[in-house]
Design a protein around this motif. Structure first.
Motif, PDB file in Angstrom:
ATOM      1  N   ASN A 431       0.806  -1.223   0.000  1.00 43.36           N
ATOM      2  CA  ASN A 431       0.000   0.000   0.000  1.00 43.36           C
ATOM      3  C   ASN A 431       0.838   1.271   0.000  1.00 43.36           C
ATOM      4  N   GLN A 432       2.027   1.213   0.581  1.00 50.71           N
ATOM      5  CA  GLN A 432       2.863   2.403   0.707  1.00 50.71           C
ATOM      6  C   GLN A 432       3.914   2.509  -0.395  1.00 50.71           C
ATOM      7  N   VAL A 433       3.730   1.797  -1.486  1.00 51.25           N
ATOM      8  CA  VAL A 433       4.776   1.714  -2.503  1.00 51.25           C
ATOM      9  C   VAL A 433       5.119   3.080  -3.095  1.00 51.25           C
ATOM     10  N   ILE A 434       4.158   3.952  -3.327  1.00 57.51           N
ATOM     11  CA  ILE A 434       4.459   5.246  -3.932  1.00 57.51           C
ATOM     12  C   ILE A 434       5.200   6.127  -2.941  1.00 57.51           C
ATOM     13  N   HIS A 435       4.776   6.125  -1.670  1.00 55.76           N
ATOM     14  CA  HIS A 435       5.526   6.842  -0.630  1.00 55.76           C
ATOM     15  C   HIS A 435       6.999   6.427  -0.660  1.00 55.76           C
ATOM     16  N   GLU A 436       7.205   5.106  -0.685  1.00 55.74           N
ATOM     17  CA  GLU A 436       8.570   4.578  -0.553  1.00 55.74           C
ATOM     18  C   GLU A 436       9.425   4.854  -1.783  1.00 55.74           C
ATOM     19  N   LEU A 437       8.846   4.722  -2.969  1.00 57.01           N
ATOM     20  CA  LEU A 437       9.620   4.999  -4.184  1.00 57.01           C
ATOM     21  C   LEU A 437      10.016   6.468  -4.268  1.00 57.01           C
ATOM     22  N   LEU A 438       9.101   7.347  -3.903  1.00 56.00           N
ATOM     23  CA  LEU A 438       9.425   8.776  -3.916  1.00 56.00           C
ATOM     24  C   LEU A 438      10.569   9.075  -2.958  1.00 56.00           C
ATOM     25  N   ARG A 439      10.518   8.458  -1.801  1.00 55.84           N
ATOM     26  CA  ARG A 439      11.552   8.714  -0.797  1.00 55.84           C
ATOM     27  C   ARG A 439      12.882   8.050  -1.171  1.00 55.84           C
ATOM     28  N   ASP A 440      12.840   6.763  -1.544  1.00 63.47           N
ATOM     29  CA  ASP A 440      14.076   6.004  -1.727  1.00 63.47           C
ATOM     30  C   ASP A 440      14.702   6.168  -3.111  1.00 63.47           C
ATOM     31  N   LYS A 441      13.894   6.354  -4.144  1.00 66.70           N
ATOM     32  CA  LYS A 441      14.405   6.437  -5.503  1.00 66.70           C
ATOM     33  C   LYS A 441      14.548   7.878  -5.991  1.00 66.70           C
ATOM     34  N   LEU A 442      13.578   8.716  -5.647  1.00 64.00           N
ATOM     35  CA  LEU A 442      13.605  10.095  -6.126  1.00 64.00           C
ATOM     36  C   LEU A 442      14.075  11.065  -5.058  1.00 64.00           C
ATOM     37  N   HIS A 443      14.221  10.553  -3.818  1.00 65.71           N
ATOM     38  CA  HIS A 443      14.701  11.361  -2.685  1.00 65.71           C
ATOM     39  C   HIS A 443      13.806  12.580  -2.445  1.00 65.71           C
ATOM     40  N   LEU A 444      12.496  12.336  -2.533  1.00 60.31           N
ATOM     41  CA  LEU A 444      11.492  13.370  -2.286  1.00 60.31           C
ATOM     42  C   LEU A 444      10.531  12.877  -1.210  1.00 60.31           C
ATOM     43  N   ASP A 445      10.194  13.756  -0.289  1.00 60.94           N
ATOM     44  CA  ASP A 445       9.223  13.425   0.744  1.00 60.94           C
ATOM     45  C   ASP A 445       7.911  14.142   0.423  1.00 60.94           C
ATOM     46  N   LEU A 446       6.992  13.408  -0.191  1.00 65.70           N
ATOM     47  CA  LEU A 446       5.680  13.957  -0.513  1.00 65.70           C
ATOM     48  C   LEU A 446       4.594  13.261   0.299  1.00 65.70           C
ATOM     49  N   SER A 447       4.991  12.762   1.477  1.00 64.55           N
ATOM     50  CA  SER A 447       4.069  11.977   2.296  1.00 64.55           C
ATOM     51  C   SER A 447       2.886  12.801   2.785  1.00 64.55           C
ATOM     52  N   GLU A 448       3.092  14.084   3.072  1.00 64.11           N
ATOM     53  CA  GLU A 448       1.976  14.911   3.535  1.00 64.11           C
ATOM     54  C   GLU A 448       0.902  15.012   2.452  1.00 64.11           C
ATOM     55  N   PHE A 449       1.325  15.262   1.225  1.00 63.98           N
ATOM     56  CA  PHE A 449       0.369  15.311   0.121  1.00 63.98           C
ATOM     57  C   PHE A 449      -0.314  13.962  -0.063  1.00 63.98           C
ATOM     58  N   LEU A 450       0.469  12.885  -0.094  1.00 64.01           N
ATOM     59  CA  LEU A 450      -0.098  11.569  -0.358  1.00 64.01           C
ATOM     60  C   LEU A 450      -1.068  11.137   0.731  1.00 64.01           C
ATOM     61  N   ASP A 451      -0.718  11.372   1.974  1.00 61.00           N
ATOM     62  CA  ASP A 451      -1.605  10.954   3.064  1.00 61.00           C
ATOM     63  C   ASP A 451      -2.958  11.648   2.963  1.00 61.00           C
ATOM     64  N   LYS A 452      -2.943  12.923   2.658  1.00 60.92           N
ATOM     65  CA  LYS A 452      -4.210  13.643   2.507  1.00 60.92           C
ATOM     66  C   LYS A 452      -4.966  13.174   1.275  1.00 60.92           C
ATOM     67  N   ALA A 453      -4.238  12.980   0.181  1.00 63.76           N
ATOM     68  CA  ALA A 453      -4.879  12.576  -1.072  1.00 63.76           C
ATOM     69  C   ALA A 453      -5.517  11.194  -0.966  1.00 63.76           C
ATOM     70  N   LEU A 454      -4.871  10.308  -0.210  1.00 65.82           N
ATOM     71  CA  LEU A 454      -5.323   8.922  -0.171  1.00 65.82           C
ATOM     72  C   LEU A 454      -6.297   8.626   0.950  1.00 65.82           C
ATOM     73  N   TYR A 455      -6.090   9.287   2.098  1.00 68.27           N
ATOM     74  CA  TYR A 455      -6.834   8.874   3.284  1.00 68.27           C
ATOM     75  C   TYR A 455      -7.750   9.960   3.844  1.00 68.27           C
ATOM     76  N   SER A 456      -7.965  11.020   3.071  1.00 66.40           N
ATOM     77  CA  SER A 456      -8.925  12.047   3.475  1.00 66.40           C
ATOM     78  C   SER A 456      -9.757  12.430   2.259  1.00 66.40           C
ATOM     79  N   THR A 457     -10.775  13.209   2.522  1.00 68.40           N
ATOM     80  CA  THR A 457     -11.614  13.712   1.420  1.00 68.40           C
ATOM     81  C   THR A 457     -11.319  15.187   1.152  1.00 68.40           C
ATOM     82  N   ASP A 458     -10.161  15.662   1.610  1.00 74.75           N
ATOM     83  CA  ASP A 458      -9.756  17.039   1.316  1.00 74.75           C
ATOM     84  C   ASP A 458      -9.635  17.221  -0.198  1.00 74.75           C
TER      85      ASP A 458
END
Length: 598
Positions: A431-458
């Protein structure tokens, strides 16, 4: 045809086109088994709904090599057990085929089509073994040929003959088409591609071939040509107005309107219909990598006897829905204006969905079995499409990655990492594959955006992100029920809002769907209401919005309707049309090129 010496051998033939029936035989070397267990899937990979294909099995019997009957016991809705097996066991059954969804089986005088999940029983004791498949010529119409991506062993020029599959999972990955069809053939990066067009048409075949070559080249460039296919088949069933697609490992089945294909007279025009066809081809081909090989772990060896849940469908259908049209732009098949029109339509569909405020995209993925694939009149209020919201999440990710990496990286890098790390090794994603690829492969932390996009209705920040790339988002009222957005449209200061979908015929206006918080709901209208008069005036042959626009905003009118045979009257307050229709313009071409390209 060479004789088969496989322990497991299937035969498929047409029984009677007028009855829409196929005959199937399974020849089994059963010397090691006293009993054999047979089962048919209840769903097909790529379409997450229980379809209960076994309901179309009309007869089933078993016998030994001497044609002596063997006992067959049904265990549940889709399973049977054959007992007293001897050296050889033969299973015979008949399948009713009249489902043109391309997710099952269909047979009439236009064409015959069969997905393996609809016609081939799994022999549980031998399902991991290779088997042969004989496609027979029984009852084929003149000029009909057979098309399938199965590996050929001894096959004639019409496709009749003997094929081989590596196991049952491979068997159900190769749909079969019988038809008098046109075939387009071309090669890209050493892969032989064929487009089969069945059902009659007046299409510009050279143009379709040229555009398909560009799409195939784009997808192969994006991922890599290092994929385990040498042949790929687009099977296209043409009809009056149907639409659909279902991906497979070495082919795809498409269902499309023959009237929307380009003619020679339209050779310099990109019609909406042809653009839609190319987007469908692009979408299903993209799945060759992204779904058929890159996939959630739970779908590596799915249990086809019951629902198989994943919250990741937003990745697989959503990302594919972003790339399908974007690839047409990048292949220079359509221009920037055309692409932004398509994107505006996608954004409009999301924005008009009240369900986006209720259901998260991961819930939508998980609940696909009961909510997305079994939509009712309240779907617009209760659910959000993981296709549409997933595509907008992909858009946001692409723009965020570009912006945060100073335009050195994009969503392409994520797709390539998914292919290399999960697709080629067939390891399956969490489930967390996109979080992990962004962090480990692209060296970007977009977890705040992803968490809201995936687990909220914001709301997603697509408007702000597009603006950062020189794209302005505009909101307007819809012109009519057929207005799907994407274009500027004409401004009508008298436009009124109903907040409902309806059909209109000589008997009146029938309500089909009512949106929360809008005029129709406040008036108490519901699905099935047949509105026949406005302020006691007949509505026959008239458009409700046009008639309502004759009254001042804020005033009320009386609607006369029938509800389950009873005459009723309700009061509807006229409201101004909501600005729920989106179109996009480029205000900074230099910035826009950083995303859209030249």
């Amino acid at each position: 045809m060479k004789a088969s010496n496989s322990k497991l051998h299937y035969q498929l033939s047409i029984d009677a086109i007028s009855k829409h029936t196929f005959n199937v035989e399974i020849h089994i070397d059963s010397a090691d088994f006293d009993e054999l267990n047979l089962t048919l899937p209840c769903w097909i990979p790529g379409s997450y709904m229980v379809r209960d294909f076994a309901k179309n099995l009309l007869t089933i019997s078993a016998c030994n090599e001497q044609n002596q009957a063997l006992p067959v016991t049904q265990l549940d809705k889709q399973s049977w057990q054959v007992s007293q097996c001897q050296a050889k066991t033969i299973i015979r059954y008949q399948v009713y085929a009249f489902d043109l969804s391309i997710r099952a089986a269909f047979l009439d005088t236009e064409y015959g089509f069969a997905n393996g999940t609809s016609v081939f029983l799994k022999v549980q004791e031998l399902h991991e073994q290779a088997s042969t498949v004989a496609i027979l010529a029984d009852n084929l119409l003149p000029n009909w040929r057979t098309f399938t991506a199965m590996t050929q062993l001894d096959v004639n020029d019409t496709g009749i003959g003997l094929y081989r599959v590596s196991d049952y999972a491979d068997l159900i990955e190769h749909p079969i088409l019988f038809a008098d069809a046109d075939v387009l053939e071309f090669e890209v990066e050493g892969i032989n591609f064929k487009m089969v067009l069945a059902g009659g048409h007046n299409a510009d075949l050279p143009r379709i071939k040229s555009d398909l070559e560009k799409i195939c080249q784009h997808h192969l460039n994006l991922f890599s040509s290092d994929i385990d296919i040498k042949h790929y088949l687009f099977m296209t069933l043409l009809s009056e107005s149907d639409f659909g697609g279902l991906e497979h490992t070495h082919s795809t089945a498409l269902l499309f309107s023959r009237n929307e294909l380009p003619t020679v007279a339209e050779q310099h025009t990109m019609t909406d219909g042809y653009r839609s066809f190319l987007g469908l081809c692009s979408h299903e081909l993209f799945h060759t990598w992204h779904v058929k090989r890159i996939k959630p772990k739970v779908y590596l060896t799915p249990d086809l006897s019951k629902e198989c849940y994943s919250e990741q469908l937003w990745i697989y259908e959503g990302f594919t829905s972003y790339y399908d049209d974007f690839s047409l732009l990048r292949s220079q098949i359509i221009n920037q204006e055309s692409y932004l029109e398509l994107l505006g339509q996608t954004l409009t569909r999301l924005y008009r969905t009240e369900g986006r405020k209720v259901q998260t995209v991961t819930q939508s993925s998980f609940e696909a079995w009961t909510k997305f694939y079994k939509q009712d009149e309240n779907a617009v209020n209760g659910i959000v499409s993981y296709y549409i919201k997933g595509a907008v999440i992909a858009l946001c990710l692409d723009l965020l990655i570009k912006r945060e990496s100073q335009h050195k990286q994009s969503l392409d890098d994520v797709m390539q990492a998914l292919w290399q790390d999960f697709g080629k090794p067939l390891s399956g994603t969490d489930n967390q594959v996109i979080h992990e690829l962004l962090r480990d492969k692209l060296h970007l932390d977009l977890s705040e955006f992803l968490d809201k996009a995936l687990y909220s209705t914001d709301e997603l920040p697509w408007q702000e992100l597009l603006a950062s790339f020189g794209i302005t988002s505009h909101f307007r009222a819809r012109n009519n029920l057929k207005d799907i957005g994407g274009k500027k449209g004409a401004y009508d200061s008298n436009a009124v809002d109903l907040g409902m979908h309806y059909s209109s015929d000589s008997s009146g206006i029938t309500v089909q769907q009512v949106s929360n918080g809008r005029a129709a709901q406040h008036a108490g209208l519901q699905k099935g209401d047949r509105i026949v008069a406005l302020n006691q005036w007949d509505l026959k042959g008239k458009t409700l919005e046009t008639e309502l626009a004759k009254y001042p905003l804020g005033s009320s009118v009386e609607l006369t309707l029938f509800r389950r045979g009873r005459l009723l009257q309700v009061s509807l307050q006229i409201q101004a049309a909501e600005k729920d229709t989106i179109y996009l313009t480029i205000d900074d071409p230099v910035m826009a090129r950083l995303w859209l390209g030249e």
